[in-house]
Write a protein that holds these residues in place. Structure first.
Motif, PDB file in Angstrom:
ATOM      1  N   GLU A  25       0.841  -1.197   0.000  1.00 25.51           N
ATOM      2  CA  GLU A  25       0.000   0.000   0.000  1.00 25.51           C
ATOM      3  C   GLU A  25       0.872   1.243   0.000  1.00 25.51           C
ATOM      4  N   LEU A  26       0.581   2.145  -0.941  1.00 27.44           N
ATOM      5  CA  LEU A  26       1.290   3.423  -1.009  1.00 27.44           C
ATOM      6  C   LEU A  26       0.345   4.518  -0.515  1.00 27.44           C
ATOM      7  N   TRP A  27      -0.587   4.930  -1.327  1.00 25.70           N
ATOM      8  CA  TRP A  27      -1.520   5.980  -0.920  1.00 25.70           C
ATOM      9  C   TRP A  27      -2.682   5.380  -0.156  1.00 25.70           C
ATOM     10  N   ARG A  28      -3.159   6.162   0.798  1.00 27.65           N
ATOM     11  CA  ARG A  28      -4.299   5.733   1.599  1.00 27.65           C
ATOM     12  C   ARG A  28      -5.242   6.922   1.753  1.00 27.65           C
ATOM     13  N   SER A  29      -6.524   6.684   1.577  1.00 27.33           N
ATOM     14  CA  SER A  29      -7.517   7.761   1.742  1.00 27.33           C
ATOM     15  C   SER A  29      -7.708   8.050   3.236  1.00 27.33           C
ATOM     16  N   PRO A  30      -8.170   9.247   3.558  1.00 28.80           N
ATOM     17  CA  PRO A  30      -8.464   9.552   4.968  1.00 28.80           C
ATOM     18  C   PRO A  30      -9.491   8.585   5.558  1.00 28.80           C
ATOM     19  N   GLU A  31     -10.448   8.159   4.744  1.00 32.69           N
ATOM     20  CA  GLU A  31     -11.464   7.221   5.233  1.00 32.69           C
ATOM     21  C   GLU A  31     -10.837   5.869   5.605  1.00 32.69           C
ATOM     22  N   GLN A  32      -9.926   5.388   4.759  1.00 37.35           N
ATOM     23  CA  GLN A  32      -9.253   4.119   5.053  1.00 37.35           C
ATOM     24  C   GLN A  32      -8.363   4.259   6.276  1.00 37.35           C
ATOM     25  N   LYS A  34      -8.816   6.204   8.804  1.00 37.71           N
ATOM     26  CA  LYS A  34      -9.702   6.212   9.973  1.00 37.71           C
ATOM     27  C   LYS A  34     -10.073   4.794  10.379  1.00 37.71           C
ATOM     28  N   ILE A  35     -10.355   3.951   9.405  1.00 43.41           N
ATOM     29  CA  ILE A  35     -10.667   2.540   9.698  1.00 43.41           C
ATOM     30  C   ILE A  35      -9.467   1.867  10.350  1.00 43.41           C
ATOM     31  N   TYR A  36      -8.266   2.120   9.837  1.00 38.59           N
ATOM     32  CA  TYR A  36      -7.060   1.518  10.417  1.00 38.59           C
ATOM     33  C   TYR A  36      -6.851   1.964  11.858  1.00 38.59           C
ATOM     34  N   VAL A  37      -7.120   3.227  12.140  1.00 36.18           N
ATOM     35  CA  VAL A  37      -6.984   3.720  13.513  1.00 36.18           C
ATOM     36  C   VAL A  37      -8.027   3.042  14.406  1.00 36.18           C
ATOM     37  N   GLN A  38      -9.258   2.955  13.931  1.00 34.55           N
ATOM     38  CA  GLN A  38     -10.344   2.350  14.717  1.00 34.55           C
ATOM     39  C   GLN A  38     -10.090   0.876  15.009  1.00 34.55           C
ATOM     40  N   THR A  39      -9.425   0.187  14.098  1.00 40.69           N
ATOM     41  CA  THR A  39      -9.187  -1.251  14.273  1.00 40.69           C
ATOM     42  C   THR A  39      -7.804  -1.557  14.856  1.00 40.69           C
ATOM     43  N   GLY A  40      -7.025  -0.519  15.159  1.00 37.32           N
ATOM     44  CA  GLY A  40      -5.717  -0.725  15.781  1.00 37.32           C
ATOM     45  C   GLY A  40      -4.577  -1.005  14.819  1.00 37.32           C
ATOM     46  N   ARG A  41      -4.840  -0.954  13.521  1.00 40.70           N
ATOM     47  CA  ARG A  41      -3.767  -1.170  12.538  1.00 40.70           C
ATOM     48  C   ARG A  41      -2.845   0.029  12.425  1.00 40.70           C
ATOM     49  N   SER A  42      -3.328   1.185  12.870  1.00 40.29           N
ATOM     50  CA  SER A  42      -2.536   2.411  12.888  1.00 40.29           C
ATOM     51  C   SER A  42      -2.879   3.162  14.163  1.00 40.29           C
ATOM     52  N   MET A  43      -1.980   4.044  14.551  1.00 42.31           N
ATOM     53  CA  MET A  43      -2.212   4.807  15.776  1.00 42.31           C
ATOM     54  C   MET A  43      -2.376   6.299  15.516  1.00 42.31           C
ATOM     55  N   THR A  44      -2.409   6.705  14.257  1.00 45.36           N
ATOM     56  CA  THR A  44      -2.455   8.130  13.960  1.00 45.36           C
ATOM     57  C   THR A  44      -3.281   8.431  12.716  1.00 45.36           C
ATOM     58  N   MET A  45      -3.853   9.614  12.715  1.00 47.23           N
ATOM     59  CA  MET A  45      -4.517  10.118  11.515  1.00 47.23           C
ATOM     60  C   MET A  45      -3.554  10.995  10.717  1.00 47.23           C
ATOM     61  N   LYS A  46      -2.299  11.006  11.116  1.00 43.54           N
ATOM     62  CA  LYS A  46      -1.280  11.793  10.418  1.00 43.54           C
ATOM     63  C   LYS A  46      -0.313  10.884   9.665  1.00 43.54           C
ATOM     64  N   SER A  47      -0.803   9.787   9.159  1.00 38.77           N
ATOM     65  CA  SER A  47       0.024   8.822   8.433  1.00 38.77           C
ATOM     66  C   SER A  47       0.654   9.459   7.202  1.00 38.77           C
ATOM     67  N   LYS A  48       1.898   9.099   6.933  1.00 38.32           N
ATOM     68  CA  LYS A  48       2.585   9.564   5.725  1.00 38.32           C
ATOM     69  C   LYS A  48       1.958   8.970   4.468  1.00 38.32           C
ATOM     70  N   HIS A  49       1.165   7.912   4.604  1.00 40.26           N
ATOM     71  CA  HIS A  49       0.438   7.356   3.456  1.00 40.26           C
ATOM     72  C   HIS A  49      -0.528   8.396   2.883  1.00 40.26           C
ATOM     73  N   LEU A  50      -1.088   9.232   3.734  1.00 40.18           N
ATOM     74  CA  LEU A  50      -2.035  10.258   3.285  1.00 40.18           C
ATOM     75  C   LEU A  50      -1.347  11.280   2.379  1.00 40.18           C
ATOM     76  N   ASP A  51      -0.035  11.453   2.578  1.00 36.76           N
ATOM     77  CA  ASP A  51       0.760  12.402   1.787  1.00 36.76           C
ATOM     78  C   ASP A  51       1.550  11.729   0.664  1.00 36.76           C
ATOM     79  N   ARG A  52       1.319  10.436   0.477  1.00 35.45           N
ATOM     80  CA  ARG A  52       2.048   9.650  -0.529  1.00 35.45           C
ATOM     81  C   ARG A  52       3.554   9.623  -0.246  1.00 35.45           C
TER      82      ARG A  52
END
Length: 104
Positions: A25-32, A34-52
């Protein structure tokens, strides 16, 4: 562009070391994200994936998916390419071995 150039170097170097590396996975939408944060796959909404500026790679050796410990040489190489490169295997809160990012 520098992030992708370093990513190319990483994939080439890793292949020379005997790893088989495929895209994750390279780019990730804000909606995706958010799902990762909610499910514990990520801990931040400031992921570098959002910025490519981050990529999760699938890394195999001898036909088996590698653990973060097994791909530590890739992480070391990645971080040696630029002081702005960070490897997820060195994260303090959530170890993320297949994650490679540029922190700019």
């Amino acid at each position: 562009a520098l992030f992708l150039l370093d990513l190319c170097k990483l994939i080439q170097w890793g292949t020379e070391q005997g790893f088989v590396i495929t895209g994750g996975e390279l780019w990730r939408s804000p909606e995706q994200q958010k799902i990762y944060v909610q499910t514990g796959r990520s801990m931040t909404m400031k992921s570098k994936h959002l910025d490519r500026l981050a990529a999760d790679l699938n890394i195999f050796k001898d036909g088996e998916l590698c653990s973060a410990k097994e791909i530590a040489p890739l992480g070391e190489y990645w971080e040696s390419l630029s002081p702005e490169n960070r490897w997820g295997g060195n994260f303090k809160t959530l170890v993320d071995g297949p994650h490679f990012e540029r922190n700019v």
